[in-house]
Motif scaffolding. Sequence first.
Motif, mmCIF file in Angstrom:
data_model
loop_
_atom_site.group_PDB
_atom_site.id
_atom_site.type_symbol
_atom_site.label_atom_id
_atom_site.label_comp_id
_atom_site.label_asym_id
_atom_site.label_seq_id
_atom_site.Cartn_x
_atom_site.Cartn_y
_atom_site.Cartn_z
ATOM 1 N N VAL A 46 0.610 -5.200 7.465
ATOM 2 C CA VAL A 46 2.145 -5.058 6.931
ATOM 3 C C VAL A 46 2.329 -5.270 5.343
ATOM 4 O O VAL A 46 2.933 -4.616 4.715
ATOM 5 C CB VAL A 46 3.102 -6.190 7.597
ATOM 6 N N TYR A 47 1.431 -6.138 4.862
ATOM 7 C CA TYR A 47 1.423 -6.450 3.496
ATOM 8 C C TYR A 47 1.109 -5.114 2.676
ATOM 9 O O TYR A 47 1.797 -4.676 1.829
ATOM 10 C CB TYR A 47 0.122 -7.511 3.137
ATOM 11 N N VAL A 48 -0.042 -4.507 3.168
ATOM 12 C CA VAL A 48 -0.269 -3.189 2.260
ATOM 13 C C VAL A 48 0.513 -1.976 2.594
ATOM 14 O O VAL A 48 0.927 -1.275 1.524
ATOM 15 C CB VAL A 48 -1.855 -2.761 2.678
ATOM 16 N N ARG A 49 1.213 -1.885 3.914
ATOM 17 C CA ARG A 49 2.202 -1.061 4.228
ATOM 18 C C ARG A 49 3.272 -1.191 3.035
ATOM 19 O O ARG A 49 3.845 -0.386 2.515
ATOM 20 C CB ARG A 49 2.633 -1.253 5.467
ATOM 21 N N ASN A 50 3.834 -2.493 2.873
ATOM 22 C CA ASN A 50 4.931 -2.779 2.211
ATOM 23 C C ASN A 50 4.539 -2.271 0.539
ATOM 24 O O ASN A 50 5.690 -2.168 -0.222
ATOM 25 C CB ASN A 50 5.446 -4.261 2.323
ATOM 26 N N GLU A 51 3.461 -2.302 0.345
ATOM 27 C CA GLU A 51 3.020 -2.087 -1.100
ATOM 28 C C GLU A 51 2.734 -0.258 -1.015
ATOM 29 O O GLU A 51 2.610 -0.163 -2.247
ATOM 30 C CB GLU A 51 1.718 -2.756 -1.396
ATOM 31 N N GLY A 52 2.984 0.237 -0.009
ATOM 32 C CA GLY A 52 3.243 1.774 0.103
ATOM 33 C C GLY A 52 1.637 2.317 -0.202
ATOM 34 O O GLY A 52 1.585 3.320 -0.417
ATOM 35 N N TYR A 53 0.767 1.518 0.490
ATOM 36 C CA TYR A 53 -0.525 2.434 0.605
ATOM 37 C C TYR A 53 -0.992 2.373 2.130
ATOM 38 O O TYR A 53 -0.132 1.782 2.985
ATOM 39 C CB TYR A 53 -1.875 1.399 0.045
ATOM 40 N N GLU A 54 -1.825 3.334 2.562
ATOM 41 C CA GLU A 54 -2.206 3.559 3.977
ATOM 42 C C GLU A 54 -2.731 2.153 4.502
ATOM 43 O O GLU A 54 -3.716 1.831 4.099
ATOM 44 C CB GLU A 54 -3.339 4.671 3.771
#
Lengths: 478, 108
Positions: free
Chosen positions: A93-101
Amino acid sequence: MSKSSFGDFINKKVLPPIMKFVNTKAITALKDGMVYALPFIIIGSVFLILSNIPITSVANALKASGWSAVFSQAYTASFGLISVWASIGIAYVYVRNEGYEPLPAGLTSLSAFLILQFLQVDNPLVASMGKAGSGITNAAGSTVMSGTQVAQNIDKLPHALQTFLSSPVTNVINITWLGGQGMIAAIIIGILVGWSYSKMLKAGWKITLPEQVPANVANQFTAMIPAGVILTASMLLYAFFKMVMSTDLLQLIYKMLQTPLQGLSDSLGGALIIAFLVPFFWFFGVHGGLIMGAITSGLLIPNTFDNARLFNEGRLSLANGAHIVTNEFYNNFINLTGSGITIGLVIFTLYAARSAQMKSLGKIELVPALFNINEPFLFGLPLVMNPFLAIPFFLTPVIVALTTYLVIYFGIVPPLNGVAAPWTTPPIISGFLIGGWKMAIWQTIVLIMSTAIYFPFAKKYDSYLLAQEQEKIANETK
Amino acid sequence: MSERTIMLACSAGMSTSLLVSKMLAAAKEKGKDYKIFATSTADIDHQLEFTKPDILLLGPQVAYMKDEIKKKTDKAGIPMDVINMTDYGMMNGAKVLTTAEEILNGRA
């Protein structure tokens, strides 16, 4: 201080920093990442119940036929892996919210989580030996050799063989750390991996391939550098803890952080604070259940897990270390029939209300209340910023938390069994699932308490609304 | 194909789904064919990308997330607003629908 300036003070000074904290990337990742563990917790609970049916004759038959162990297997590989789900979900979720795969980050987090623990289990022989040892039991559960006898027999063996037999079993993953015990570590690792992974990508630390390379191939390489850095760092940390301190990070976090925090959340004070803060936030129109859930679930779910483990081993009791305040204490008591335990208000509006507003809202709220949803009341009555109903709204959850804690503490009702019912499970049914028939009866008593507490205040508010409505009609007919 | 897609969001999408059924009934009365659905705030990103709603309405209990979510809807180029507390509490589907229409038409 007058009421309105107090409201201003809360809205301007107290809530913003709390909201800021709740909305930080880390807490958002924690809250939304844990959601991925929920289906496994709930489905795993079904297997947990099946392997421990509360009817003795059925339970014995299941044990004898071997099905109990089969259900237990399914429970262990679903509910029993909550720390795995948490470590993946939070980084994801952290990385998704930052807009990466996001998936490579989730998998990196799991890998780091495993690197940071000893891949070994204690030899069962060690726990069975000695006066305090468990001895050796047969399939039916009776002791065939006492701890002292085991020790005496082992002592007769040559020393080299003794050491060999009692050394840890290596090259295995210790499922103890994949369950509740690894939870805080999984949360910390998930957040740190999510954070560092995003930072590295943002800083442009990636292998850039020529444009001719297909996108899917290129994506695989994107993860390579951040994952490589994170896993190398994890490995070095592992080496440090192993060589310098003869322990691993997971054990350290469990001892230094998780155990005291779990103890705090499982205290009467902790329960009362949680119970108070849910309506407190709601009073200012903010989703108290969501906020407190995000903050406490990291501690209360391990509490639930401990109880589930004891329940599965057939030795659930406070003396064996069962917790009183678990995630179900929060979901199915503090928030029963919605924040503020407003079932009493529903009953009032249906049977005793005279004002049109309360009557019509009672009809809207009746069915949602059975599924522990009460937004129609929170915003419609309203309960938000309403001084008429503030006292019972704050008081009911606190009193329920206090009395529920005490009835479990004094053994009148057994501890919650660690089964997780979805928070939308209707009252009484949820009580039965999470603690047996005594808990179902206790939940019924809670519903009656709510009615008794809300009734006098609701009556006063109702007559106020009625007077308003009549005044309005009188003005219109003039 | 529906004329417009209206997305509602609250913490878990549970209580807003109550409102959705009221709004759908109100839309039917008006003879409009809207697609209206509820979701959780955690799911907003996904829905913006795949369902591509025309407007996002936020439950008042998660109004504190407004700024954060507004960034996302701005990026997706759709309007958003927080549902009026009283309308939400009274589950006044018709009123919320009218508000949504006003915002949509104001833009169009």
